[in-house]
Design a protein around this motif. Sequence first.
Motif, PDB file in Angstrom:
ATOM      1  N   THR A 174       0.077   3.545   7.940  1.00  0.00           N
ATOM      2  CA  THR A 174      -0.086   2.338   7.114  1.00  0.00           C
ATOM      3  C   THR A 174       1.027   1.337   7.373  1.00  0.00           C
ATOM      4  O   THR A 174       0.790   0.151   7.568  1.00  0.00           O
ATOM      5  CB  THR A 174      -0.099   2.713   5.619  1.00  0.00           C
ATOM      6  N   SER A 227      -9.550  -0.453   2.796  1.00  0.00           N
ATOM      7  CA  SER A 227      -9.310  -1.864   2.444  1.00  0.00           C
ATOM      8  C   SER A 227      -9.109  -2.752   3.666  1.00  0.00           C
ATOM      9  O   SER A 227      -9.737  -3.809   3.770  1.00  0.00           O
ATOM     10  CB  SER A 227      -8.111  -1.976   1.516  1.00  0.00           C
ATOM     11  N   LEU A 228      -8.260  -2.334   4.611  1.00  0.00           N
ATOM     12  CA  LEU A 228      -7.969  -3.186   5.768  1.00  0.00           C
ATOM     13  C   LEU A 228      -9.034  -3.043   6.854  1.00  0.00           C
ATOM     14  O   LEU A 228      -9.632  -4.022   7.293  1.00  0.00           O
ATOM     15  CB  LEU A 228      -6.588  -2.863   6.344  1.00  0.00           C
ATOM     16  N   ILE A 253       0.868  -1.181   0.000  1.00  0.00           N
ATOM     17  CA  ILE A 253       0.000   0.000   0.000  1.00  0.00           C
ATOM     18  C   ILE A 253       0.900   1.225   0.000  1.00  0.00           C
ATOM     19  O   ILE A 253       1.775   1.363   0.864  1.00  0.00           O
ATOM     20  CB  ILE A 253      -0.959   0.002   1.208  1.00  0.00           C
ATOM     21  N   GLN A 268      -0.560  -7.674   9.825  1.00  0.00           N
ATOM     22  CA  GLN A 268      -1.079  -6.308   9.803  1.00  0.00           C
ATOM     23  C   GLN A 268      -2.530  -6.264   9.316  1.00  0.00           C
ATOM     24  O   GLN A 268      -3.324  -5.465   9.809  1.00  0.00           O
ATOM     25  CB  GLN A 268      -0.185  -5.429   8.928  1.00  0.00           C
ATOM     26  N   ILE A 269      -2.851  -7.120   8.345  1.00  0.00           N
ATOM     27  CA  ILE A 269      -4.238  -7.167   7.857  1.00  0.00           C
ATOM     28  C   ILE A 269      -5.161  -7.635   8.981  1.00  0.00           C
ATOM     29  O   ILE A 269      -6.242  -7.076   9.187  1.00  0.00           O
ATOM     30  CB  ILE A 269      -4.368  -8.073   6.630  1.00  0.00           C
ATOM     31  N   ILE A 294       2.764  -4.827   3.593  1.00  0.00           N
ATOM     32  CA  ILE A 294       1.683  -5.204   4.505  1.00  0.00           C
ATOM     33  C   ILE A 294       1.665  -6.729   4.635  1.00  0.00           C
ATOM     34  O   ILE A 294       1.549  -7.439   3.634  1.00  0.00           O
ATOM     35  CB  ILE A 294       0.315  -4.702   3.997  1.00  0.00           C
ATOM     36  N   HIS A 345      -6.578   2.990  -0.060  1.00  0.00           N
ATOM     37  CA  HIS A 345      -6.191   3.400   1.291  1.00  0.00           C
ATOM     38  C   HIS A 345      -6.342   2.229   2.251  1.00  0.00           C
ATOM     39  O   HIS A 345      -7.304   1.467   2.174  1.00  0.00           O
ATOM     40  CB  HIS A 345      -7.097   4.530   1.782  1.00  0.00           C
ATOM     41  N   SER A 346      -5.435   2.123   3.200  1.00  0.00           N
ATOM     42  CA  SER A 346      -5.530   1.048   4.200  1.00  0.00           C
ATOM     43  C   SER A 346      -6.789   1.188   5.052  1.00  0.00           C
ATOM     44  O   SER A 346      -7.340   0.185   5.501  1.00  0.00           O
ATOM     45  CB  SER A 346      -4.285   1.043   5.101  1.00  0.00           C
ATOM     46  N   GLY A 402      -5.607  -4.785  11.425  1.00  0.00           N
ATOM     47  CA  GLY A 402      -6.482  -3.759  10.867  1.00  0.00           C
ATOM     48  C   GLY A 402      -7.926  -4.204  10.817  1.00  0.00           C
ATOM     49  O   GLY A 402      -8.849  -3.434  11.110  1.00  0.00           O
TER      50      GLY A 402
END
Length: 631
Positions: free
Chosen positions: A376, A283-284, A234, A252-253, A248, A279-280, A256
């Motif tokens: 991010t 999306s995340l 990202i 991290q996913i 990422i 953007h995180s 988030g």
Amino acid sequence: MNDWDELYPLPMLPSWVPGTAAVIVSLHLIQKLFFPYFWADLRYLLKVLMYGLRVEMYRLQGRIVTILDRFVKLAEKQPHKPFLIYEGKVHTYRDVDRRSNRIAQIFLHHGALKKGDTVALLMGNEPDFIHVWFGLAKLGCVVAFLNFNVRSRSLLHCVSSCEPKILVVGSDLLGTLGEILPNLQKDVSVWIMTKDSTFPSVHTLLDKMETASEDPVPVNRRSANNLKSSVLYIFTSGTTGLPKAAVISHMQILKGAAGLWAFGATAEDIIYITLPLYHSAASLLGIGGCIELGATCVLKKKFSASQFWSDCKKYNVTVIQYIGELCRYLCSQPVKEGEKNHKVRLAVGNGVRNDVWREFLGRFGPVKICEFYGATEGNICFMNHTGKIGSVGRTNFFYKLFFPFDLIKYDFQKDEPIRNKHGWCEKVKKGEAGLLISKVNAKNPFFGYAGNKRHTEKKLLCEVFKKGDLYFNTGDLMVQDCENFLYFWDRTGDTFRWKGENVATTEVSDVIVMLDFIQEANVYGVSVPDHEGKAGMASLILKQNTSLDLEQMYKQVVTYLPSYACPLFLRVQEKMEVTGTFKQQKFQLVHQGFNPSTITDPLYFLDNSKKAYVLLTKEVHELILSGKMKL
């Protein structure tokens, strides 16, 4: 009455009961007085620990469960539940799973992709963004989300930095593709979301989708051996230079995706996402959070202030995502009847000003604002679980135990952390602004950026408090108050934030100095009353025997820069101010702002209504300050 008491005497309470009751009442009063957030902090901390323990238990059992694994399970468990609602059309969990299988099958047979290969994705908000993302993830590919606002040279830089085997482009971004195609690396295969193509050597996806199999690809293609392995790139401006591809990981996913759940969202919630999916946050936290809950997401092509609340009512939205500018835009809309007649109960995001926060609550009803902080690529996150206006989160002894961080003294003139005579950094006192740094260790790793290792190294601070320690430099200045609430103060380095996006000053200045009449450009951000972030301003030095061509300047910035990165103000100087180390001096320029009453240098303003730079007069300045001139 006395005779009755003699016949049936009341039992005497044990002597310790009144004393115990007094202690309990006293402890309750002490807690309320000195530790008012104890129970809220405890509930939040237990949630964080529970989630962490669940992930750890999976790992100890030899099971690595990713967010994609969870989605596939949900598609089996609740196939007919709406996952995405886009422009009125419902896409169930099964629909999205099967269409992403088609994408995976196409690239499996036509794309020659191996597990671990990178694919760059240049698409706007639409269901196929998610179908392509999930389809490629099912093949074990790393997907790089490209910012569709970035153009030309900067976009080519983004593509080359993540070294993709394939570039997938949305049907509405073919114009952007046309700009970069002649200079794109020849080993990058380009695919577009159309049935036919006018571009030479460009592959099409939609025609192949019609005949592709819906069968899942082998599970071993997507299986992860380690939660720390890369799964996304990202792009972020960070605090220096051109956009960089933040690595990422699965870990991290998962972190988030737990955000909405940590703030109290449930599977019954309907989440409204208007932020761009590259953007995180969208999306995340948004899509990932929706999967973590097993909830439904309403996806919007582009944020619309006029349609926002009508969409919320139409789709029975209960959770919204925001950035500070979004809330301000909503508060700037004309007042209508029934603005509180909606089902929204949570608003999750960051960057909202105190005054806008209060106005939002007063105007749109008792929505719980869930402000958070997190870079991010960072390894630290704060969540304001108490709803304290203005704060990005809270900390305490236990939180710092699991996520160690500090606020250190910072030299604003030299633009670097202050070190004492022994070479160590020093912590600020409560109430003082300090640079936020987060300790890097096995539990809180920093994964860095794809490509140039130097970018990763520049974000790390070594030998901070003792020999051998290592910290991630967030580049953000924060303040911690006496109640341990944290507040965002400012950004350091060569970026500023405008319209919810990070603007890299070096990227803007590089575009400006391409003009043959510009000798040097110093770009920085200036505060504008009643606006989030900072507006771009460029101090210019002209080449000898040349004059400022405002028409060429306007054409240059709008052609090569995203709209949010175009400088709103220009200042023409005879001499560029520099620091003792010969770096461009921004500190004084930022402080002086764009006031023609106090600045004698020529000033110009980007008037979007005239599509031109115009002289910044005192009258125009007043219109900007009063809010009558739209920025």
